[in-house]
Design a protein around this motif. Structure first.
Motif, PDB file in Angstrom:
ATOM      1  N   CYS A 113      -9.861  -3.007  17.972  1.00  0.00           N
ATOM      2  CA  CYS A 113     -10.039  -1.953  18.997  1.00  0.00           C
ATOM      3  C   CYS A 113     -10.055  -0.632  18.237  1.00  0.00           C
ATOM      4  O   CYS A 113      -9.056   0.076  18.173  1.00  0.00           O
ATOM      5  CB  CYS A 113      -8.880  -1.974  19.989  1.00  0.00           C
ATOM      6  SG  CYS A 113      -8.499  -3.620  20.621  1.00  0.00           S
ATOM      7  N   ALA A 115     -12.263   2.344  17.957  1.00  0.00           N
ATOM      8  CA  ALA A 115     -12.697   3.734  18.224  1.00  0.00           C
ATOM      9  C   ALA A 115     -11.508   4.596  18.648  1.00  0.00           C
ATOM     10  O   ALA A 115     -10.633   4.099  19.357  1.00  0.00           O
ATOM     11  CB  ALA A 115     -13.763   3.744  19.316  1.00  0.00           C
ATOM     12  N   PRO A 116     -11.453   5.861  18.203  1.00  0.00           N
ATOM     13  CA  PRO A 116     -12.448   6.586  17.410  1.00  0.00           C
ATOM     14  C   PRO A 116     -12.349   6.385  15.892  1.00  0.00           C
ATOM     15  O   PRO A 116     -13.143   6.963  15.170  1.00  0.00           O
ATOM     16  CB  PRO A 116     -12.150   8.039  17.772  1.00  0.00           C
ATOM     17  CG  PRO A 116     -10.690   8.070  18.091  1.00  0.00           C
ATOM     18  CD  PRO A 116     -10.362   6.742  18.698  1.00  0.00           C
ATOM     19  N   GLY A 117     -11.389   5.606  15.410  1.00  0.00           N
ATOM     20  CA  GLY A 117     -11.399   5.295  13.986  1.00  0.00           C
ATOM     21  C   GLY A 117     -10.159   5.710  13.212  1.00  0.00           C
ATOM     22  O   GLY A 117     -10.145   5.624  11.982  1.00  0.00           O
ATOM     23  N   GLY A 118      -9.108   6.156  13.905  1.00  0.00           N
ATOM     24  CA  GLY A 118      -7.890   6.583  13.209  1.00  0.00           C
ATOM     25  C   GLY A 118      -7.293   5.468  12.353  1.00  0.00           C
ATOM     26  O   GLY A 118      -7.056   5.645  11.152  1.00  0.00           O
ATOM     27  N   LYS A 119      -7.068   4.303  12.978  1.00  0.00           N
ATOM     28  CA  LYS A 119      -6.442   3.204  12.218  1.00  0.00           C
ATOM     29  C   LYS A 119      -7.428   2.678  11.162  1.00  0.00           C
ATOM     30  O   LYS A 119      -7.028   2.327  10.065  1.00  0.00           O
ATOM     31  CB  LYS A 119      -6.022   2.042  13.128  1.00  0.00           C
ATOM     32  CG  LYS A 119      -5.204   2.414  14.331  1.00  0.00           C
ATOM     33  CD  LYS A 119      -3.758   2.661  14.022  1.00  0.00           C
ATOM     34  CE  LYS A 119      -2.959   2.973  15.263  1.00  0.00           C
ATOM     35  NZ  LYS A 119      -3.532   3.931  16.211  1.00  0.00           N
ATOM     36  N   GLU A 137     -15.563  -1.997  18.048  1.00  0.00           N
ATOM     37  CA  GLU A 137     -15.256  -1.332  19.318  1.00  0.00           C
ATOM     38  C   GLU A 137     -16.129  -1.958  20.396  1.00  0.00           C
ATOM     39  O   GLU A 137     -17.346  -2.024  20.256  1.00  0.00           O
ATOM     40  CB  GLU A 137     -15.527   0.177  19.202  1.00  0.00           C
ATOM     41  CG  GLU A 137     -15.495   0.938  20.505  1.00  0.00           C
ATOM     42  CD  GLU A 137     -14.179   0.807  21.300  1.00  0.00           C
ATOM     43  OE1 GLU A 137     -13.097   0.880  20.696  1.00  0.00           O
ATOM     44  OE2 GLU A 137     -14.266   0.615  22.530  1.00  0.00           O
ATOM     45  N   ARG A 142     -18.406   4.359  22.855  1.00  0.00           N
ATOM     46  CA  ARG A 142     -17.398   4.817  21.888  1.00  0.00           C
ATOM     47  C   ARG A 142     -17.730   4.397  20.446  1.00  0.00           C
ATOM     48  O   ARG A 142     -17.046   4.792  19.504  1.00  0.00           O
ATOM     49  CB  ARG A 142     -16.010   4.283  22.282  1.00  0.00           C
ATOM     50  CG  ARG A 142     -15.480   4.962  23.538  1.00  0.00           C
ATOM     51  CD  ARG A 142     -14.200   4.315  24.048  1.00  0.00           C
ATOM     52  NE  ARG A 142     -13.083   4.309  23.124  1.00  0.00           N
ATOM     53  CZ  ARG A 142     -12.246   5.331  22.913  1.00  0.00           C
ATOM     54  NH1 ARG A 142     -12.414   6.458  23.564  1.00  0.00           N
ATOM     55  NH2 ARG A 142     -11.256   5.221  22.053  1.00  0.00           N
ATOM     56  N   ASP A 181      -4.969  -2.652  18.029  1.00  0.00           N
ATOM     57  CA  ASP A 181      -4.380  -1.424  18.575  1.00  0.00           C
ATOM     58  C   ASP A 181      -4.872  -1.381  20.026  1.00  0.00           C
ATOM     59  O   ASP A 181      -5.883  -0.762  20.337  1.00  0.00           O
ATOM     60  CB  ASP A 181      -4.896  -0.229  17.761  1.00  0.00           C
ATOM     61  CG  ASP A 181      -4.200   1.071  18.127  1.00  0.00           C
ATOM     62  OD1 ASP A 181      -3.039   1.030  18.539  1.00  0.00           O
ATOM     63  OD2 ASP A 181      -4.840   2.139  17.995  1.00  0.00           O
TER      64      ASP A 181
HETATM   65  N1  SAM Z   1      -7.424   2.187  17.063  1.00  0.00           N
HETATM   66  C1  SAM Z   1      -7.991   3.414  17.571  1.00  0.00           C
HETATM   67  C2  SAM Z   1      -7.636   4.552  16.649  1.00  0.00           C
HETATM   68  O1  SAM Z   1      -6.603   4.467  15.976  1.00  0.00           O
HETATM   69  O2  SAM Z   1      -8.405   5.524  16.565  1.00  0.00           O
HETATM   70  C3  SAM Z   1      -7.562   3.678  18.993  1.00  0.00           C
HETATM   71  C4  SAM Z   1      -7.813   2.516  19.892  1.00  0.00           C
HETATM   72  S1  SAM Z   1      -7.445   2.776  21.580  1.00  0.00           S
HETATM   73  C5  SAM Z   1      -5.737   2.682  21.596  1.00  0.00           C
HETATM   74  C6  SAM Z   1      -7.934   1.245  22.255  1.00  0.00           C
HETATM   75  C7  SAM Z   1      -9.395   0.918  22.136  1.00  0.00           C
HETATM   76  O3  SAM Z   1      -9.618  -0.350  22.781  1.00  0.00           O
HETATM   77  C8  SAM Z   1     -10.325   1.913  22.802  1.00  0.00           C
HETATM   78  O4  SAM Z   1     -11.289   2.353  21.886  1.00  0.00           O
HETATM   79  C9  SAM Z   1     -10.975   1.118  23.924  1.00  0.00           C
HETATM   80  O5  SAM Z   1     -12.307   1.463  24.120  1.00  0.00           O
HETATM   81  C10 SAM Z   1     -10.865  -0.317  23.434  1.00  0.00           C
HETATM   82  N2  SAM Z   1     -10.882  -1.315  24.524  1.00  0.00           N
HETATM   83  C11 SAM Z   1     -10.878  -1.091  25.865  1.00  0.00           C
HETATM   84  N3  SAM Z   1     -10.928  -2.260  26.534  1.00  0.00           N
HETATM   85  C12 SAM Z   1     -10.967  -3.237  25.615  1.00  0.00           C
HETATM   86  C13 SAM Z   1     -11.051  -4.656  25.682  1.00  0.00           C
HETATM   87  N4  SAM Z   1     -11.088  -5.298  26.843  1.00  0.00           N
HETATM   88  N5  SAM Z   1     -11.087  -5.331  24.523  1.00  0.00           N
HETATM   89  C14 SAM Z   1     -11.038  -4.705  23.341  1.00  0.00           C
HETATM   90  N6  SAM Z   1     -10.955  -3.359  23.205  1.00  0.00           N
HETATM   91  C15 SAM Z   1     -10.921  -2.639  24.331  1.00  0.00           C
END
Ligand code: SAM
Length: 457
Positions: A113, A115-119, A137, A142, A181
């Motif tokens: 998961c 986006a936006p790419g921090g991890k 993503e 996104r 994440d």
């Molecule tokens: N890891 C990212 C970072 O550090 O920049 C932040 C991730 S954010 C907490 C969770 C991500 O999961 C979002 O980008 C969202 O679009 C995505 N997401 C939403 N629904 C999802 C699903 N059903 N399965 C997988 N990813 C999903």
């Protein structure tokens, strides 16, 4: 002052491990914004940073708190990929990776998961050059920002994909490390985004919890036996954190991993039914709410090697380029290969060359390695990805520009300066490339991607 946190939310947290209601409410009422950045170890600028650094984040090797939040958009170094603005608590992923994964080995990593790419940018800075990071993503809108941030980070060992977690079932035992994440109810970020408080409900927490279980069930098989799974959220709710961790070790073959933390950091270790979790409360640490846990998958990894070899050597539209005419664009590096993908040339570490057809057979690839440009009449037209890549050759003509010219360039305005060089020239700021211009006798063309241009004046 009456606090804005709803009663239903606060009462749902009462039984949380190490929860201090009064301190928690106060941390939300008297909020002093905490801003932090993480520097790119591969892109060190020779400018003294314009950021006002307060102190290093104790659990991060490249993360720093700032004294105030500047206008990041008008700092060319952020566009050059010199740093990433990231919440301090989530940088703890570094400590978890250091303790649970052999980062010097050549490994395959999935950031599910992303986006936006921090991890993903953090993981990329920690894994070896021979390792592969699949940064995925699911939400199409996104993926662009994810690709942009990965491109700016300059790495060649990242593949950006746009897939549903269930698509990864086609890659059994492929990954050594999976980071989830997960999308969550987001209570950990209430201080930064008070409007989100209105959206909070117990129903939504339960919905998120079910979705988190489904996401994890979908990717479990693509982790190698012996591999590491890291799960995190920015929620405080037990249903999305410890309950998910407990469900995981009960329903699948995982053991929970303990992470050593320095007691002075004030990160709270939770341990419910022998399952460790690490909680970040804003009244105890300098950062926002976060939860992270780590697991090892048990089983015999040799079984999966056979499975993987079956999907190796898939037919691919990627062709190895033997010609050396493109090598002048990148620094000498025997570990890289050039592949032709339609009219484009991409550069990836040799070690992941054979992973690409496997990924292609299962996933939608948005971007792989560094797309250095397209071939037109046997000539390479260099791309912006090349300009951003840490592989770019230092023999390419370049010119260092001042802040005003750099910002004009990033706004995609015309460049009026006259340069002695002609042809493809890299514009640099603080020693780091911002992108290409093409200098001709009567004009200069700005090749900064229009869709990335900065819009504010
Ligand atoms: N890891 C990212 C970072 O550090 O920049 C932040 C991730 S954010 C907490 C969770 C991500 O999961 C979002 O980008 C969202 O679009 C995505 N997401 C939403 N629904 C999802 C699903 N059903 N399965 C997988 N990813 C999903």
């Amino acid at each position: 002052m009456e606090h804005r946190l709803p009663h239903s939310f606060l009462s749902s947290l009462e039984k949380n491990p190490d929860f201090d209601m009064d301190a928690f409410i106060e941390a939300h009422e008297k909020y002093f914004p905490v801003t932090s950045v993480r520097f790119n170890p591969q892109k060190k600028s020779n400018h003294t940073t314009s950021l006002n650094i307060a102190e290093q984040i104790p659990w991060s090797s490249a993360g720093f708190y700032l004294t105030e939040r500047p206008s990041f958009t008008i700092d060319p170094l952020i566009h050059a990929g010199a740093y990433y603005v990231q919440e301090a608590s989530s940088m703890f992923l570094e400590a978890v990776l250091n303790q649970t994964v052999d980062l010097n080995a050549s490994i395959k990593v999935l950031d599910l998961c992303a986006a936006p790419g921090g991890k993903s940018t953090l993981i990329q800075s920690l894994i070896s050059q021979n390792s592969l990071l699949v940064s995925n993503e699911v939400i199409k809108t996104r993926v662009n920002i994810l690709s942009e941030n990965i491109t700016k980070w300059g790495a060649s060992n990242v593949v950006v994909t746009n897939n549903d977690p269930s698509d990864f079932k086609k890659l059994p035992g492929f990954f050594d490390l999976i980071v989830v994440d997960a999308p969550c109810s987001g209570s950990g970020l209430f201080r930064k985004d008070p409007d989100a408080i209105e959206q909070w409900s117990l129903d939504n927490v339960n919905l998120c919890s079910h979705r988190q279980q489904r996401i994890l069930s979908d990717i479990i098989d693509s982790l190698k036996p012996g591999g590491t799974l890291i799960y995190s959220t920015c929620s405080y709710s037990i249903q999305e954190n410890e309950q998910i961790s407990n469900w995981l070790i009960k329903t699948a073959d995982f053991i929970s991993l303990k992470i050593n933390t320095n007691p002075q950091w004030n990160i709270m270790e939770s341990n419910i039914e022998n399952c460790y979790g690490y909680r970040f409360y804003p009244d105890k640490i300098k950062g926002e709410g976060f939860f992270i846990s780590a697991f090892r998958k048990s089983g015999d990894s040799s079984v999966v090697k056979n499975e993987c070899s079956k999907i190796k050597n898939k037919k691919s539209n990627l062709q190895l380029l033997k010609s050396t005419s493109f090598t002048k664009w990148i620094i000498e590096n025997n570990e890289m290969v050039f592949l032709q993908w339609k009219d484009d040339v991409i550069v990836v570490p040799e070690s992941i060359q054979y992973d690409l057809p496997v990924l292609q057979s299962a996933l939608y690839i948005k971007k792989a390695g560094v797309n250095i440009g397209s071939i037109i009449r046997e000539e390479l037209i260099p791309s912006h990805e090349l300009a951003m890549s840490t592989l770019i050759s230092n023999t390419i003509p370049s010119i260092e520009v001042d802040l005003e010219t750099a910002l004009n360039y990033l706004r995609h305005e015309s460049i009026s300066k006259s340069f002695s060089q002609s042809g493809w020239v890299l514009l640099k700021y603080g020693g780091l490339p911002l992108g290409f211009i093409k200098a001709m006798t009567n004009r200069i063309n700005n090749y900064y991607p229009r869709e990335w241009r900065i819009l504010n004046k």
